[in-house]
Design a protein around this motif. Structure first.
Motif, PDB file in Angstrom:
ATOM      1  N   ASP A  46       0.853  -1.301   0.182  1.00 51.97           N
ATOM      2  CA  ASP A  46       0.218   0.415  -0.237  1.00 51.97           C
ATOM      3  C   ASP A  46       0.240   1.352  -0.359  1.00 51.97           C
ATOM      4  OD1 ASP A  46      -2.419   1.129   0.138  1.00 51.97           O
ATOM      5  OD2 ASP A  46      -2.066   2.047   2.201  1.00 51.97           O
ATOM      6  N   GLY A  47       2.224   1.249   1.422  1.00 55.45           N
ATOM      7  CA  GLY A  47       2.806   2.363   0.247  1.00 55.45           C
ATOM      8  C   GLY A  47       3.683   2.710  -0.150  1.00 55.45           C
ATOM      9  N   ALA A  48       3.745   1.990  -1.254  1.00 56.58           N
ATOM     10  CA  ALA A  48       4.716   1.036  -2.826  1.00 56.58           C
ATOM     11  C   ALA A  48       3.847   2.211  -3.682  1.00 56.58           C
ATOM     12  CB  ALA A  48       5.237   0.674  -3.101  1.00 56.58           C
ATOM     13  N   LEU A  49       2.415   1.753  -3.456  1.00 51.30           N
ATOM     14  CA  LEU A  49       1.351   2.202  -4.471  1.00 51.30           C
ATOM     15  C   LEU A  49       1.098   3.956  -3.971  1.00 51.30           C
ATOM     16  CD1 LEU A  49      -1.057   1.772  -6.951  1.00 51.30           C
ATOM     17  CD2 LEU A  49      -2.774   1.332  -4.814  1.00 51.30           C
ATOM     18  N   ASP A  50       1.134   3.933  -2.699  1.00 51.41           N
ATOM     19  CA  ASP A  50       1.457   5.131  -2.730  1.00 51.41           C
ATOM     20  C   ASP A  50       2.122   6.189  -3.406  1.00 51.41           C
ATOM     21  OD1 ASP A  50      -1.281   4.921  -1.077  1.00 51.41           O
ATOM     22  OD2 ASP A  50      -0.447   4.990   0.404  1.00 51.41           O
ATOM     23  N   ALA A  51       3.113   5.617  -2.960  1.00 48.90           N
ATOM     24  CA  ALA A  51       5.053   6.500  -3.185  1.00 48.90           C
ATOM     25  C   ALA A  51       4.724   6.764  -4.601  1.00 48.90           C
ATOM     26  CB  ALA A  51       5.815   6.191  -3.273  1.00 48.90           C
ATOM     27  N   PHE A  52       3.838   4.980  -5.742  1.00 48.90           N
ATOM     28  CA  PHE A  52       3.934   6.026  -6.770  1.00 48.90           C
ATOM     29  C   PHE A  52       2.590   6.866  -7.679  1.00 48.90           C
ATOM     30  CE2 PHE A  52       1.867   5.103 -10.772  1.00 48.90           C
ATOM     31  CZ  PHE A  52       2.947   4.380 -12.107  1.00 48.90           C
ATOM     32  N   THR A  53       1.466   6.602  -6.665  1.00 49.96           N
ATOM     33  CA  THR A  53       1.057   7.994  -6.841  1.00 49.96           C
ATOM     34  C   THR A  53       1.345   9.050  -6.412  1.00 49.96           C
ATOM     35  OG1 THR A  53      -1.337   5.993  -6.376  1.00 49.96           O
ATOM     36  CG2 THR A  53      -1.916   8.719  -6.177  1.00 49.96           C
ATOM     37  N   SER A  54       1.694   9.200  -5.858  1.00 48.21           N
ATOM     38  CA  SER A  54       1.896  11.116  -5.131  1.00 48.21           C
ATOM     39  C   SER A  54       2.948  11.294  -6.185  1.00 48.21           C
ATOM     40  CB  SER A  54       2.889  10.723  -3.973  1.00 48.21           C
ATOM     41  OG  SER A  54       2.288  10.354  -2.437  1.00 48.21           O
ATOM     42  N   TYR A  55       4.227  10.327  -6.203  1.00 41.00           N
ATOM     43  CA  TYR A  55       5.246  10.905  -7.534  1.00 41.00           C
ATOM     44  C   TYR A  55       4.722  11.344  -8.794  1.00 41.00           C
ATOM     45  CZ  TYR A  55       9.708  10.931 -10.591  1.00 41.00           C
ATOM     46  OH  TYR A  55      10.788  11.384 -11.568  1.00 41.00           O
ATOM     47  N   MET A  56       3.374  10.786  -8.819  1.00 38.71           N
ATOM     48  CA  MET A  56       3.113  11.245 -10.497  1.00 38.71           C
ATOM     49  C   MET A  56       2.466  11.951 -10.091  1.00 38.71           C
ATOM     50  SD  MET A  56       4.387   9.053 -12.582  1.00 38.71           S
ATOM     51  CE  MET A  56       2.809   9.179 -13.835  1.00 38.71           C
ATOM     52  N   LEU A  57       2.131  12.062  -9.158  1.00 38.59           N
ATOM     53  CA  LEU A  57       1.351  13.447  -8.742  1.00 38.59           C
ATOM     54  C   LEU A  57       2.158  15.298  -8.824  1.00 38.59           C
ATOM     55  CD1 LEU A  57      -1.587  15.266  -8.594  1.00 38.59           C
ATOM     56  CD2 LEU A  57      -0.971  15.262  -5.831  1.00 38.59           C
ATOM     57  N   ALA A  58       3.044  14.944  -8.309  1.00 33.61           N
ATOM     58  CA  ALA A  58       4.028  15.613  -7.843  1.00 33.61           C
ATOM     59  C   ALA A  58       5.029  15.896  -9.416  1.00 33.61           C
ATOM     60  CB  ALA A  58       5.421  15.234  -7.393  1.00 33.61           C
ATOM     61  N   ASP A  59       5.310  14.948 -10.191  1.00 32.73           N
ATOM     62  CA  ASP A  59       5.928  14.924 -11.826  1.00 32.73           C
ATOM     63  C   ASP A  59       4.060  15.735 -12.544  1.00 32.73           C
ATOM     64  OD1 ASP A  59       7.114  14.875 -13.430  1.00 32.73           O
ATOM     65  OD2 ASP A  59       6.845  13.146 -14.149  1.00 32.73           O
ATOM     66  N   TYR A  60       2.995  15.754 -12.401  1.00 32.37           N
ATOM     67  CA  TYR A  60       1.722  16.239 -13.123  1.00 32.37           C
ATOM     68  C   TYR A  60       2.282  17.880 -12.395  1.00 32.37           C
ATOM     69  CZ  TYR A  60      -2.325  18.534 -14.362  1.00 32.37           C
ATOM     70  OH  TYR A  60      -3.790  18.930 -15.222  1.00 32.37           O
TER      71      TYR A  60
END
Length: 594
Positions: free
Chosen positions: A122-136
């Motif tokens: 779940d933490g890895a999934l949140d990290a992936f989502t947060s990274y994509m949001l930050a990149d956006y």
């Protein structure tokens, strides 16, 4: 940027504007390209952000469909999904995070349920989502910053364009307008100081040249007007008073004119000048030029009415000598034309007399030739009888003398025949006896007649007839054979032993008559040749080129002259090309009729 043009000698305004516009277009194109690429990348990140959101949504609610969704996301990260307009992830870290997420899921499925592993996934999934949001967010902020920078850049470019336009066009034009206003008010000292290297700079430079010329001219006029006493031309001042012109001033030059010619002051205003001044005043004009006669002299006068419309100044210039020269020149031209007419008439009369004398000469020669041929035929006939020994044998010396008589008689008869033919042509009494004959037969027969003479001199004689020239033509075969005999005889005569004489025929076309075809017959030899300066005398009557030829080669100089006239009677031409010491090529042409 545009200031670099000031170092160049001359650069057009059009060139400057084109360079500036080209720079703006390149900048605009680069900005649009960057904007497009940034928009595409932001769109890709937004789609991937949506995919990450779908993973977060499917994990708690639909655990059964989650593996398929995660597998699809991982595959799309590597290969893309063009049906969904989703390109492969270019960000290496995001791709690694998606693969790590897939690996953790596989490990979670294969091991017994473990709360720690679930929280790590779940933490890895949140990290992936947060990274994509930050990149956006970063890409969107970068795009906004770029748009802001480009807006500022184009705003500065507009300001720069306005400043440059004012510097290059508006300010120079305002200076030019102000200078023109000053010149229109009479200030000819005005100058424009601009260092432009373009059309406006050229305009300013020539404006300064114009004002320099105007300033110099008006300075000269002011000097003459301010110091009439020193003016070399007669100046008269008049004043209109109660409808009459009164002389109020004359300068020393005008006074000298009066004294030299015993004139009265009133003579300076003849009736013609009075009428001109009245016309100027009535038509409200300021000045005019006129030609006035005063006694026996002629003047060009510049009449100027001042602003008060009452004071008149007259500047005079004596053109008496010039008018006298013009009259003499006109008289000489008239006399010259008359003399030319008289001389032309004399030349025409001389030409008629020469033609009449030529016809008389030709008639005399024709009659004399006929009278000479009768006794000469008797001499040749009886000599031939003696040579044939019809009345007895002759000793060697007698036979030699009789052969000399026969050869000399034949030579004299040929000469008389040439003189007779030439005289008849000049008198217009000869007529061509035309018939259809073969060109090949004409050449072969003529060459055969001279083959024995050529062999005796060891001269190689040949003939060459092109296929297109082996045709029948319409002409006087006997006269053309006579021309060819003359050319072959001369060629063999002037070709040394061991030389060659070649006769050729070909079809040619003349530039003067491109629609008419001709047959050209040429006789080419390797003889002594002709000097270039002697060629023009070749076809003159009774002319040989050098006295040494007369001693070495027999002939009276009639053959080529007669040949020329016979060819011209056929409507053809005759000519020669030669190199002295190497040989000559004589040729003549006859038209192909039909």
């Amino acid at each position: 940027m545009i200031s670099i043009f000031n170092k160049v000698k001359f650069v057009s305004l059009n060139t400057k504007l084109m360079v500036f516009g080209f720079f703006c277009l390149i900048t605009l194109g680069v900005s649009l390209l960057y904007d497009f690429r940034s928009t595409v990348e932001i769109n890709d990140v937004s789609l991937w952000l949506r995919k990450a959101g779908e993973l977060r949504w499917r994990l708690p609610s639909n655990i059964c469909g989650f593996p398929g969704t995660l597998n699809a996301v991982t595959g799309d990260a590597k290969n893309g999904n063009y049906a969904a307009r989703l390109r492969p992830l270019r960000d290496l870290k995001a791709r690694q995070m998606s693969e790590e997420l897939f690996n953790r899921w596989n490990a979670l499925k294969s091991a017994p349920p473990d709360e720690k592993a679930v929280r790590e996934f779940d933490g890895a999934l949140d990290a992936f989502t947060s990274y994509m949001l930050a990149d956006y967010g970063q890409k969107l902020a970068a795009l906004y910053r770029f748009k802001l920078y480009m807006a500022v850049f184009f705003y500065l470019m507009v300001i720069l364009a306005i400043v440059q336009a004012r510097a290059m066009v508006t300010r120079p034009l305002l200076k030019i307008i102000e200078a023109v206003r000053k010149v229109s008010r009479g200030d000819f000292h005005t100058r424009i100081n601009l260092r432009c290297k373009d059309e406006i700079g050229e305009l300013c430079r020539y404006f300064n040249v114009m004002t320099d010329a105007l300033d110099s001219s008006f300075n000269d006029m002011e000097v003459l007007a301010s110091f009439p006493e020193k003016n070399p031309s007669p100046i008269t001042g008049l004043q209109m008073h109660e409808g009459r012109l009164l002389i109020t001033y004359i300068n020393p030059a005008a006074q000298a004119l009066i004294n030299a010619d015993n004139l009265d002051r009133a003579d300076l205003i003849p009736p013609q000048l009075n009428e001109i001044i009245e016309t100027l005043l009535s038509e409200d004009k300021d000045s005019t030029l006129c030609e006035i006669a005063i006694k026996d002299k002629i003047f060009i006068q510049y009449v100027h009415v001042l602003k008060d419309r009452k004071t008149i100044r007259i500047f005079s210039y004596d053109i008496t000598r010039r008018k006298q020269m013009e009259d003499r020149l006109k008289e000489y031209a008239d006399n010259l034309e008359q003399k030319i007419k008289e001389r032309t008439k004399e030349l025409e009369d001389a030409k008629l007399m020469a033609e009449a004398a030529s016809r008389t000469k030709s008639g005399f020669l024709a009659n004399m030739s006929h009278e000479l041929r009768t006794p000469l035929n008797s001499v040749i006939g009886f000599s031939q009888v003696l040579v044939d020994k019809l009345y007895g044998e002759l000793n060697a010396q007698q036979e030699q003398y009789v052969n000399n008589i026969l050869n000399s008689g034949n030579h004299l008869l040929a000469l008389i025949n040439d003189v007779l033919d030439l005289s008849r042509i000049e008198a217009g009494k000869i007529e061509l006896e035309t018939s259809i004959f073969s060109v090949g037969q004409l050449i072969n027969t003529s060459v055969a007649m001279f083959r024995e003479r050529a062999m005796a001199k060891r001269v190689r004689l040949s003939a060459e007839i092109q296929a297109e020239a082996a045709i029948n033509v319409d002409g006087d075969e006997r006269r053309l054979k006579q021309v060819l005999y003359n050319l072959l005889s001369n060629a063999i005569k002037f070709t040394p032993e061991g030389g060659t004489v070649k006769t050729a025929a070909m079809a040619v076309a003349h530039s003067a008559a491109p629609d008419q075809r001709f047959i050209e017959i040429a006789v080419e030899d390797t003889g002594i040749g002709i000097r270039e300066e002697d060629i023009e005398r070749l076809f003159m009557e009774f002319t040989q080129l050098d006295s040494s030829y007369t001693k070495k080669y027999e002939g009276a100089g009639l053959g080529l002259a007669l040949s020329k006239k016979l060819i011209e009677l056929h409507g053809g031409t005759i000519g020669v090309t030669s190199v002295f010491g190497k040989g000559s090529r004589f040729y003549f042409t006859i038209p192909i009729c039909g």
